[in-house]
Design a protein around this motif. Structure first.
Motif, PDB file in Angstrom:
ATOM      1  N   PRO A 122       0.806  -1.230   0.000  1.00 38.61           N
ATOM      2  CA  PRO A 122       0.000   0.000   0.000  1.00 38.61           C
ATOM      3  C   PRO A 122       0.836   1.277   0.000  1.00 38.61           C
ATOM      4  O   PRO A 122       0.538   2.219  -0.732  1.00 38.61           O
ATOM      5  N   GLU A 123       1.897   1.301   0.809  1.00 41.63           N
ATOM      6  CA  GLU A 123       2.726   2.498   0.907  1.00 41.63           C
ATOM      7  C   GLU A 123       3.481   2.765  -0.391  1.00 41.63           C
ATOM      8  O   GLU A 123       3.498   3.894  -0.911  1.00 41.63           O
ATOM      9  N   GLN A 124       4.111   1.707  -0.938  1.00 41.56           N
ATOM     10  CA  GLN A 124       4.874   1.877  -2.175  1.00 41.56           C
ATOM     11  C   GLN A 124       3.966   2.208  -3.348  1.00 41.56           C
ATOM     12  O   GLN A 124       4.306   3.058  -4.197  1.00 41.56           O
ATOM     13  N   ALA A 125       2.812   1.547  -3.399  1.00 43.09           N
ATOM     14  CA  ALA A 125       1.880   1.804  -4.491  1.00 43.09           C
ATOM     15  C   ALA A 125       1.375   3.245  -4.445  1.00 43.09           C
ATOM     16  O   ALA A 125       1.311   3.923  -5.478  1.00 43.09           O
ATOM     17  N   GLN A 126       1.026   3.725  -3.253  1.00 42.16           N
ATOM     18  CA  GLN A 126       0.545   5.097  -3.107  1.00 42.16           C
ATOM     19  C   GLN A 126       1.601   6.095  -3.582  1.00 42.16           C
ATOM     20  O   GLN A 126       1.291   7.040  -4.323  1.00 42.16           O
TER      21      GLN A 126
ATOM     22  N   ASP B  92     -12.572   1.722  -0.915  1.00 41.47           N
ATOM     23  CA  ASP B  92     -13.139   2.361   0.274  1.00 41.47           C
ATOM     24  C   ASP B  92     -12.057   2.642   1.310  1.00 41.47           C
ATOM     25  O   ASP B  92     -12.147   3.610   2.073  1.00 41.47           O
ATOM     26  N   GLU B  93     -11.031   1.773   1.321  1.00 45.78           N
ATOM     27  CA  GLU B  93      -9.976   1.908   2.326  1.00 45.78           C
ATOM     28  C   GLU B  93      -9.008   3.047   2.011  1.00 45.78           C
ATOM     29  O   GLU B  93      -8.353   3.578   2.910  1.00 45.78           O
ATOM     30  N   THR B  94      -8.885   3.442   0.742  1.00 50.42           N
ATOM     31  CA  THR B  94      -7.873   4.446   0.370  1.00 50.42           C
ATOM     32  C   THR B  94      -8.457   5.756  -0.143  1.00 50.42           C
ATOM     33  O   THR B  94      -7.727   6.736  -0.299  1.00 50.42           O
ATOM     34  N   ILE B  95      -9.762   5.796  -0.398  1.00 51.77           N
ATOM     35  CA  ILE B  95     -10.334   6.981  -1.032  1.00 51.77           C
ATOM     36  C   ILE B  95     -10.194   8.226  -0.160  1.00 51.77           C
ATOM     37  O   ILE B  95      -9.966   9.338  -0.664  1.00 51.77           O
ATOM     38  N   GLY B  96     -10.283   8.042   1.161  1.00 54.56           N
ATOM     39  CA  GLY B  96     -10.178   9.201   2.058  1.00 54.56           C
ATOM     40  C   GLY B  96      -8.839   9.892   1.943  1.00 54.56           C
ATOM     41  O   GLY B  96      -8.771  11.134   1.881  1.00 54.56           O
TER      42      GLY B  96
ATOM     43  N   GLY C  50      -5.856  16.116  -2.234  1.00 55.75           N
ATOM     44  CA  GLY C  50      -6.276  17.066  -3.260  1.00 55.75           C
ATOM     45  C   GLY C  50      -5.431  17.064  -4.518  1.00 55.75           C
ATOM     46  O   GLY C  50      -5.427  18.049  -5.262  1.00 55.75           O
ATOM     47  N   LEU C  51      -4.748  15.972  -4.780  1.00 57.72           N
ATOM     48  CA  LEU C  51      -3.807  15.930  -5.897  1.00 57.72           C
ATOM     49  C   LEU C  51      -4.495  15.699  -7.236  1.00 57.72           C
ATOM     50  O   LEU C  51      -4.042  16.199  -8.268  1.00 57.72           O
ATOM     51  N   VAL C  52      -5.606  14.950  -7.230  1.00 57.46           N
ATOM     52  CA  VAL C  52      -6.204  14.518  -8.497  1.00 57.46           C
ATOM     53  C   VAL C  52      -7.532  15.215  -8.760  1.00 57.46           C
ATOM     54  O   VAL C  52      -8.159  15.748  -7.843  1.00 57.46           O
ATOM     55  N   ASP C  53      -7.953  15.172 -10.024  1.00 60.73           N
ATOM     56  CA  ASP C  53      -9.198  15.812 -10.416  1.00 60.73           C
ATOM     57  C   ASP C  53     -10.425  14.985 -10.019  1.00 60.73           C
ATOM     58  O   ASP C  53     -11.481  15.548  -9.732  1.00 60.73           O
ATOM     59  N   ALA C  54     -10.282  13.654 -10.028  1.00 60.35           N
ATOM     60  CA  ALA C  54     -11.420  12.798  -9.695  1.00 60.35           C
ATOM     61  C   ALA C  54     -10.932  11.543  -8.987  1.00 60.35           C
ATOM     62  O   ALA C  54     -10.003  10.883  -9.448  1.00 60.35           O
ATOM     63  N   VAL C  55     -11.565  11.243  -7.852  1.00 63.40           N
ATOM     64  CA  VAL C  55     -11.256  10.015  -7.116  1.00 63.40           C
ATOM     65  C   VAL C  55     -12.550   9.226  -6.966  1.00 63.40           C
ATOM     66  O   VAL C  55     -13.535   9.742  -6.442  1.00 63.40           O
ATOM     67  N   LEU C  56     -12.542   7.991  -7.427  1.00 69.22           N
ATOM     68  CA  LEU C  56     -13.723   7.129  -7.335  1.00 69.22           C
ATOM     69  C   LEU C  56     -13.345   5.822  -6.667  1.00 69.22           C
ATOM     70  O   LEU C  56     -12.279   5.261  -6.941  1.00 69.22           O
ATOM     71  N   SER C  57     -14.201   5.341  -5.794  1.00 63.74           N
ATOM     72  CA  SER C  57     -13.977   4.041  -5.168  1.00 63.74           C
ATOM     73  C   SER C  57     -14.727   2.961  -5.937  1.00 63.74           C
ATOM     74  O   SER C  57     -15.882   3.136  -6.307  1.00 63.74           O
ATOM     75  N   CYS C  58     -14.048   1.841  -6.164  1.00 66.93           N
ATOM     76  CA  CYS C  58     -14.702   0.708  -6.829  1.00 66.93           C
ATOM     77  C   CYS C  58     -15.131  -0.351  -5.822  1.00 66.93           C
ATOM     78  O   CYS C  58     -15.427  -1.489  -6.193  1.00 66.93           O
ATOM     79  N   GLY C  59     -15.162   0.014  -4.520  1.00 65.81           N
ATOM     80  CA  GLY C  59     -15.614  -0.936  -3.519  1.00 65.81           C
ATOM     81  C   GLY C  59     -14.572  -1.182  -2.442  1.00 65.81           C
ATOM     82  O   GLY C  59     -13.558  -0.482  -2.370  1.00 65.81           O
TER      83      GLY C  59
ATOM     84  N   ARG D 238     -11.778  -3.546  -0.386  1.00 68.63           N
ATOM     85  CA  ARG D 238     -10.839  -4.654  -0.547  1.00 68.63           C
ATOM     86  C   ARG D 238     -11.286  -5.865   0.264  1.00 68.63           C
ATOM     87  O   ARG D 238     -10.901  -6.993  -0.035  1.00 68.63           O
ATOM     88  N   GLN D 239     -12.082  -5.632   1.301  1.00 71.55           N
ATOM     89  CA  GLN D 239     -12.579  -6.726   2.132  1.00 71.55           C
ATOM     90  C   GLN D 239     -13.760  -7.443   1.492  1.00 71.55           C
ATOM     91  O   GLN D 239     -14.186  -8.500   1.966  1.00 71.55           O
ATOM     92  N   ASP D 240     -14.302  -6.893   0.413  1.00 69.45           N
ATOM     93  CA  ASP D 240     -15.485  -7.458  -0.235  1.00 69.45           C
ATOM     94  C   ASP D 240     -15.288  -7.436  -1.751  1.00 69.45           C
ATOM     95  O   ASP D 240     -15.748  -6.512  -2.430  1.00 69.45           O
ATOM     96  N   PRO D 241     -14.593  -8.431  -2.318  1.00 65.02           N
ATOM     97  CA  PRO D 241     -14.334  -8.449  -3.763  1.00 65.02           C
ATOM     98  C   PRO D 241     -15.593  -8.365  -4.608  1.00 65.02           C
ATOM     99  O   PRO D 241     -15.557  -7.847  -5.722  1.00 65.02           O
ATOM    100  N   SER D 242     -16.722  -8.848  -4.080  1.00 65.17           N
ATOM    101  CA  SER D 242     -17.958  -8.782  -4.867  1.00 65.17           C
ATOM    102  C   SER D 242     -18.387  -7.337  -5.108  1.00 65.17           C
ATOM    103  O   SER D 242     -18.965  -7.013  -6.150  1.00 65.17           O
ATOM    104  N   SER D 243     -18.093  -6.448  -4.157  1.00 66.65           N
ATOM    105  CA  SER D 243     -18.436  -5.037  -4.346  1.00 66.65           C
ATOM    106  C   SER D 243     -17.586  -4.424  -5.448  1.00 66.65           C
ATOM    107  O   SER D 243     -18.061  -3.578  -6.220  1.00 66.65           O
ATOM    108  N   ILE D 244     -16.331  -4.856  -5.545  1.00 69.14           N
ATOM    109  CA  ILE D 244     -15.446  -4.350  -6.599  1.00 69.14           C
ATOM    110  C   ILE D 244     -15.916  -4.853  -7.957  1.00 69.14           C
ATOM    111  O   ILE D 244     -15.987  -4.099  -8.932  1.00 69.14           O
ATOM    112  N   ALA D 245     -16.264  -6.129  -8.029  1.00 70.14           N
ATOM    113  CA  ALA D 245     -16.762  -6.688  -9.288  1.00 70.14           C
ATOM    114  C   ALA D 245     -18.019  -5.954  -9.752  1.00 70.14           C
ATOM    115  O   ALA D 245     -18.188  -5.668 -10.935  1.00 70.14           O
ATOM    116  N   GLN D 246     -18.887  -5.637  -8.808  1.00 66.23           N
ATOM    117  CA  GLN D 246     -20.156  -5.000  -9.160  1.00 66.23           C
ATOM    118  C   GLN D 246     -19.970  -3.575  -9.644  1.00 66.23           C
ATOM    119  O   GLN D 246     -20.679  -3.106 -10.540  1.00 66.23           O
TER     120      GLN D 246
END
Length: 358
Positions: free
Chosen positions: A256-260, A283-287, A293-302, A304-312
């Motif tokens: 998570p740290e290196q990816a961020q 949901d875990e990283t969107i905050g 304030g670096l990006v123009d748009a931040v969207l959560s795809c669900g 990480r604890q619930d892969p079905s939410s990401i798929a949906q």
């Protein structure tokens, strides 16, 4: 495609007691029998349906989508009688899978029956499934023919999980859209080849390898997930870039740290080049992303604890970036277990293989 039509949009309450007799379903079924194209919801994504026995009707799918003609289609059935119209033979191992997972997001690759239109697939096998959506089943049964149906989007675009997504891509290109609300699973069906031993997953999807293993034991995974252009695809999703937003998407794989840190670096570089930027977060990283304030748009795809939410949510989020005019996006990666395998398959294709490991 030179043929421009008026696309009817019919809103259907899937809770109606007798959907097969519903006027919109009756009219849509008539269109299917007349060789026209109708988009309809399944439990995975919206499908673009045509009579699977008619070459002329199925050919319209390729024109409407701009889909390569060597990319096979899946045939959707409404009952077990239709299975034997679609498949020349059904191996014994298919029946415990059917009992466990049908109706549902599992496509079985079987020997093709002669009645199937050549345009559905140039191969001697055909993918067949029974969708788990009352409106889809009602349409197939009312049409009284199996329905060939890829996702109801322009080829290469993110698959549609709402009728509005279909309208954006195919308005004027197809006869009608049955609006049954938002779909549930979000990613397409798993495609399982039952003509080989052990059975082989050709496309990961809504039924996981782990679930299949519980029924069949050994289940292989086709190494051709990354098939090059010279390979003949045996299943949808094995070839070409799919599910892609209009902007450029990069995936960053690491802790998570290196990816961020790497994602922030990529975003700064894109902004310096004058590009509008977005982050496909969770949901875990969107905050944290919204706070910096670096990006123009931040969207959560669900979560990480619930892969079905990401798929949906995945396809809808990619389309939202398009609606916002985002030109450059970065996104997280996910473990390739369970539904994570299907999620990563779609993400990798949406990114065109642009993945950075840190």
């Amino acid at each position: 495609m030179d043929r421009i039509v008026e696309t009817k949009l019919w809103n259907v309450d899937k809770n109606v007691e007798d959907l097969e007799s519903c006027s919109q379903v009756v009219d849509a079924a008539h269109l299917i029998r007349e060789g026209e194209l109708v988009a309809f919801p399944t439990e995975t994504v919206y499908g673009l349906g045509a009579n699977a026995f008619s070459d002329e009707a199925v050919e319209k799918i390729y024109h409407a989508k701009g889909r390569p003609s060597d990319n096979p289609l899946i045939v959707h059935i409404g009952d077990m009688d239709q299975l034997h119209e679609v498949a020349r033979e059904v191996p014994e191992m298919a029946y415990p899978l059917i009992e466990r997972f049908w109706p549902g997001p599992l496509t079985l690759l079987l020997p093709k029956a002669e009645k199937i239109a050549t345009q559905v697939t140039k191969l001697d096998t055909v993918g067949v499934r029974m969708p788990d959506h009352p409106l889809a089943l009602a349409l197939i049964r009312a049409a009284r023919v199996p329905i060939a149906a890829p996702s109801a989007n322009r080829s290469g675009r993110p698959s549609p999980t709402m009728a509005e997504h279909v309208r954006q891509d195919l308005d004027g290109r197809i006869a009608a859209i049955l609006d049954g609300g938002e779909t549930g699973v979000g990613v397409e069906s798993t495609v399982l080849d039952l003509t080989v031993s052990p059975p082989m997953i050709l496309r990961p999807g809504g039924i996981t390898r782990e679930q299949l293993h519980e029924v069949l034991g050994d289940v292989a995974i086709d190494p051709a997930f990354e098939a090059k252009a010279e390979h003949v695809p045996r299943s949808p999703g094995m070839k070409y870039t799919h599910y892609a937003p209009q902007g450029e998407l990069w995936l960053v794989d690491g802790s998570p740290e290196q990816a961020q840190k790497k994602m922030e670096e990529l975003i700064r570089e894109a902004k310096a080049n004058g590009l509008s930027t977005g982050v496909l977060a969770t949901d875990e990283t969107i905050g944290a992303w919204r706070k910096n304030g670096l990006v123009d748009a931040v969207l959560s795809c669900g979560s990480r604890q619930d892969p079905s939410s990401i798929a949906q949510l995945l396809y809808a989020r990619l389309r939202e970036f398009d609606d916002l005019g985002i030109q450059y996006m970065v996104g997280e990666t996910f473990p390739k277990q369970g539904l994570g395998m299907a999620v990563m398959n779609r993400l990798e294709k949406a990114a065109g293989g642009r993945i950075i490991s840190v």
